[in-house]
Design a protein around this motif. Structure first.
Motif, PDB file in Angstrom:
ATOM      1  N   TRP A   1      75.813  73.193  58.574  1.00 52.54           N
ATOM      2  CA  TRP A   1      76.386  74.393  58.180  1.00 52.54           C
ATOM      3  C   TRP A   1      77.669  73.966  57.641  1.00 52.54           C
ATOM      4  O   TRP A   1      78.475  73.106  57.604  1.00 52.54           O
ATOM      5  CB  TRP A   1      76.388  75.445  59.374  1.00 52.54           C
ATOM      6  CG  TRP A   1      75.384  75.555  60.147  1.00 52.54           C
ATOM      7  CD1 TRP A   1      74.702  76.918  60.078  1.00 52.54           C
ATOM      8  CD2 TRP A   1      74.726  75.072  61.247  1.00 52.54           C
ATOM      9  NE1 TRP A   1      73.698  77.050  60.905  1.00 52.54           N
ATOM     10  CE2 TRP A   1      73.704  75.906  61.860  1.00 52.54           C
ATOM     11  CE3 TRP A   1      75.060  73.941  61.743  1.00 52.54           C
ATOM     12  CZ2 TRP A   1      73.084  75.360  62.620  1.00 52.54           C
ATOM     13  CZ3 TRP A   1      74.304  73.638  62.815  1.00 52.54           C
ATOM     14  CH2 TRP A   1      73.186  74.027  63.066  1.00 52.54           C
TER      15      TRP A   1
ATOM     16  N   GLU B   1      70.496  69.803  61.536  1.00 52.40           N
ATOM     17  CA  GLU B   1      70.839  71.007  60.928  1.00 52.40           C
ATOM     18  C   GLU B   1      72.272  70.845  60.736  1.00 52.40           C
ATOM     19  O   GLU B   1      73.105  70.486  61.415  1.00 52.40           O
ATOM     20  CB  GLU B   1      70.596  72.491  61.849  1.00 52.40           C
ATOM     21  CG  GLU B   1      69.109  72.361  62.006  1.00 52.40           C
ATOM     22  CD  GLU B   1      68.898  73.735  62.846  1.00 52.40           C
ATOM     23  OE1 GLU B   1      69.883  74.507  63.290  1.00 52.40           O
ATOM     24  OE2 GLU B   1      67.641  73.919  63.005  1.00 52.40           O
TER      25      GLU B   1
ATOM     26  N   LYS C   1      69.922  71.209  70.139  1.00 48.36           N
ATOM     27  CA  LYS C   1      70.816  71.402  69.331  1.00 48.36           C
ATOM     28  C   LYS C   1      71.017  72.988  69.844  1.00 48.36           C
ATOM     29  O   LYS C   1      72.039  73.704  69.180  1.00 48.36           O
ATOM     30  CB  LYS C   1      70.753  71.101  67.905  1.00 48.36           C
ATOM     31  CG  LYS C   1      69.524  71.337  67.227  1.00 48.36           C
ATOM     32  CD  LYS C   1      69.483  71.131  65.862  1.00 48.36           C
ATOM     33  CE  LYS C   1      68.278  71.382  65.115  1.00 48.36           C
ATOM     34  NZ  LYS C   1      67.027  70.426  65.409  1.00 48.36           N
ATOM     35  N   ARG C   2      70.054  73.916  70.001  1.00 48.64           N
ATOM     36  CA  ARG C   2      70.191  75.067  70.141  1.00 48.64           C
ATOM     37  C   ARG C   2      71.302  75.692  71.043  1.00 48.64           C
ATOM     38  O   ARG C   2      71.894  76.882  71.142  1.00 48.64           O
ATOM     39  CB  ARG C   2      68.929  76.143  70.358  1.00 48.64           C
ATOM     40  CG  ARG C   2      67.952  75.541  69.210  1.00 48.64           C
ATOM     41  CD  ARG C   2      66.630  76.327  69.711  1.00 48.64           C
ATOM     42  NE  ARG C   2      66.086  75.405  70.731  1.00 48.64           N
ATOM     43  CZ  ARG C   2      65.070  75.989  71.492  1.00 48.64           C
ATOM     44  NH1 ARG C   2      64.615  77.148  71.444  1.00 48.64           N
ATOM     45  NH2 ARG C   2      64.625  75.355  72.515  1.00 48.64           N
TER      46      ARG C   2
ATOM     47  N   TRP D   1      74.102  74.916  71.205  1.00 52.39           N
ATOM     48  CA  TRP D   1      75.360  75.161  70.699  1.00 52.39           C
ATOM     49  C   TRP D   1      75.426  76.273  69.690  1.00 52.39           C
ATOM     50  O   TRP D   1      76.444  76.604  68.931  1.00 52.39           O
ATOM     51  CB  TRP D   1      75.625  73.966  69.608  1.00 52.39           C
ATOM     52  CG  TRP D   1      75.873  72.612  70.403  1.00 52.39           C
ATOM     53  CD1 TRP D   1      74.961  71.396  70.607  1.00 52.39           C
ATOM     54  CD2 TRP D   1      77.082  72.228  71.171  1.00 52.39           C
ATOM     55  NE1 TRP D   1      75.601  70.321  71.274  1.00 52.39           N
ATOM     56  CE2 TRP D   1      76.918  70.891  71.689  1.00 52.39           C
ATOM     57  CE3 TRP D   1      78.251  72.606  71.250  1.00 52.39           C
ATOM     58  CZ2 TRP D   1      77.897  70.025  72.365  1.00 52.39           C
ATOM     59  CZ3 TRP D   1      79.360  71.999  72.047  1.00 52.39           C
ATOM     60  CH2 TRP D   1      78.982  70.880  72.574  1.00 52.39           C
ATOM     61  N   HIS D   2      74.623  77.197  69.606  1.00 52.44           N
ATOM     62  CA  HIS D   2      74.298  78.183  68.628  1.00 52.44           C
ATOM     63  C   HIS D   2      75.869  79.006  68.709  1.00 52.44           C
ATOM     64  O   HIS D   2      76.106  79.449  67.703  1.00 52.44           O
ATOM     65  CB  HIS D   2      73.184  79.137  68.732  1.00 52.44           C
ATOM     66  CG  HIS D   2      73.137  80.203  70.033  1.00 52.44           C
ATOM     67  ND1 HIS D   2      72.871  79.612  71.203  1.00 52.44           N
ATOM     68  CD2 HIS D   2      73.575  81.214  70.093  1.00 52.44           C
ATOM     69  CE1 HIS D   2      72.871  80.405  72.188  1.00 52.44           C
ATOM     70  NE2 HIS D   2      73.191  81.671  71.569  1.00 52.44           N
ATOM     71  N   HIS D   3      76.288  79.394  69.863  1.00 54.33           N
ATOM     72  CA  HIS D   3      77.299  80.173  69.905  1.00 54.33           C
ATOM     73  C   HIS D   3      78.774  79.431  69.088  1.00 54.33           C
ATOM     74  O   HIS D   3      79.475  80.128  68.342  1.00 54.33           O
ATOM     75  CB  HIS D   3      77.894  80.521  71.355  1.00 54.33           C
ATOM     76  CG  HIS D   3      77.089  81.440  72.148  1.00 54.33           C
ATOM     77  ND1 HIS D   3      77.025  82.648  71.865  1.00 54.33           N
ATOM     78  CD2 HIS D   3      76.267  81.255  73.050  1.00 54.33           C
ATOM     79  CE1 HIS D   3      76.167  83.179  72.567  1.00 54.33           C
ATOM     80  NE2 HIS D   3      75.750  82.237  73.323  1.00 54.33           N
TER      81      HIS D   3
ATOM     82  N   VAL E   1      78.393  77.223  66.785  1.00 55.04           N
ATOM     83  CA  VAL E   1      78.342  77.104  65.458  1.00 55.04           C
ATOM     84  C   VAL E   1      78.624  78.205  64.845  1.00 55.04           C
ATOM     85  O   VAL E   1      79.382  78.338  63.570  1.00 55.04           O
ATOM     86  CB  VAL E   1      76.810  76.741  65.312  1.00 55.04           C
ATOM     87  CG1 VAL E   1      76.345  76.993  63.894  1.00 55.04           C
ATOM     88  CG2 VAL E   1      76.252  75.450  65.642  1.00 55.04           C
ATOM     89  N   ALA E   2      78.226  79.478  65.376  1.00 49.86           N
ATOM     90  CA  ALA E   2      78.617  80.765  64.817  1.00 49.86           C
ATOM     91  C   ALA E   2      80.311  80.799  64.589  1.00 49.86           C
ATOM     92  O   ALA E   2      80.802  81.400  63.688  1.00 49.86           O
ATOM     93  CB  ALA E   2      78.266  81.943  65.349  1.00 49.86           C
TER      94      ALA E   2
END
Length: 307
Positions: free
Chosen positions: A20, A18, A39-40, A42-44, A46-47
């Motif tokens: 961005w 994914e 990989k989820r 890391w969602h904070h 990434v945002a």
């Protein structure tokens, strides 16, 4: 929304990727998750990176045998292979990169540096090591007295060997609730958000039994402090929680000592899952590494040294 793609590796395994941010960004941040995760986690970060200006490119992928990536053969369930995989991912990306690795992800970065030192020097502009080690299980005590830690390691090693031969199945849904208390104790510190534990549990549920057991041997055996001492002057930071039962503070201290000028931060009360437990702090440190890694910043630092 992320751009979703697949990368087919030299041995035919397909990685779920994914991305961005702008393709022409000054720097690309590559995020590497931990063992039995995806990989989820890391969602904070990434945002947070998406709010930076100028915005960096961000790439995250599931390691082989994890998340939505393809399963791996047992012989390829090694850190060395993960280092090779990272090299293939980076060859599909243009420009300088910042590598951020959590747990096994940090060890993957070290394997890439060990196997491809010239590529590392040309491409890597910044590093973030989170809850990881360059010394295998040397310092791992699981937060237990030495005798109990030895017994637990023996049981873990035996269990890993059995799981490694269990094939490309994932843990049955019915098993996960029973594992929840043990994983809560092993992976997290004093405080935890329900959402963080949920992401962790679902990540474990997507990891094949072969990967859960197969990667254990090379994770326990890796020794890469010498590799770190040869990486040169790269903007870098090392983060660890003082309640980390898998990669305790001595692991982070060893990495920081091997990388001159590296900033070491120890978070009181935090465990192994810093990207979820201390996500504002981790995101801020990562953003700082990105700023220091931008080409203009690096040129100014070189000029100051030359003067």
């Amino acid at each position: 929304m992320p751009e979703r793609s697949q990368l087919t590796l030299a041995d035919g395994v397909t990685l779920s990727v994914e991305s961005w941010g702008p393709e022409d960004a000054q720097v690309t941040v590559v995020l590497l998750h931990g063992w039995c995760l995806d990989k989820r986690t890391w969602h904070h970060q990434v945002a947070a990176l998406g709010r930076m200006r100028p915005e960096p490119r961000v790439v995250a992928y599931d390691a082989r045998g994890h998340g939505r990536s393809g399963s791996t053969g047992l012989a390829a369930a090694t850190l060395g292979q993960l280092g090779e995989d990272l090299a293939e991912v980076l060859r599909a990306i243009d420009g300088p990169v910042v590598l951020a690795g959590h747990s096994m992800g940090g060890m993957t970065i070290m394997e890439f540096a060990h196997r491809f030192p010239d590529e590392f020097t040309r491409r890597v502009a910044g590093l973030l090591f989170i809850s990881t080690t360059a010394e295998g299980h040397t310092h791992t005590r699981y937060g237990l007295p030495p005798g109990l830690a030895t017994l637990m390691r023996a049981g873990e090693t035996l269990g890993a060997g059995l799981l490694a031969r269990s094939g490309a199945w994932c843990p049955h849904r019915a098993v996960l609730p029973a594992l929840r208390p043990a994983l809560r104790w092993l992976l997290f510190g004093d405080e935890i958000e329900d959402a963080a534990l949920k992401v962790t549990m679902t990540s474990v549920g997507r990891t094949t039994l072969r990967s859960i057991g197969g990667f254990r041997a090379s994770i326990g055996a890796q020794q890469r402090l010498d590799t770190l001492t040869r990486l040169g002057d790269v903007p870098a930071a090392v983060l660890v929680g003082d309640r980390d039962r898998l990669t305790p503070p001595p692991c982070a201290e060893g990495i920081a000592d091997a990388l001159p000028g590296t900033e070491l931060t120890v978070y009181p009360g935090a465990g192994h899952m810093l990207p979820l437990e201390r996500h504002p702090e981790v995101s801020a440190v990562l953003a700082d590494v990105v700023v220091r890694a931008r080409p203009a910043k690096r040129r100014r630092r070189v000029l100051r040294k030359a003067a």
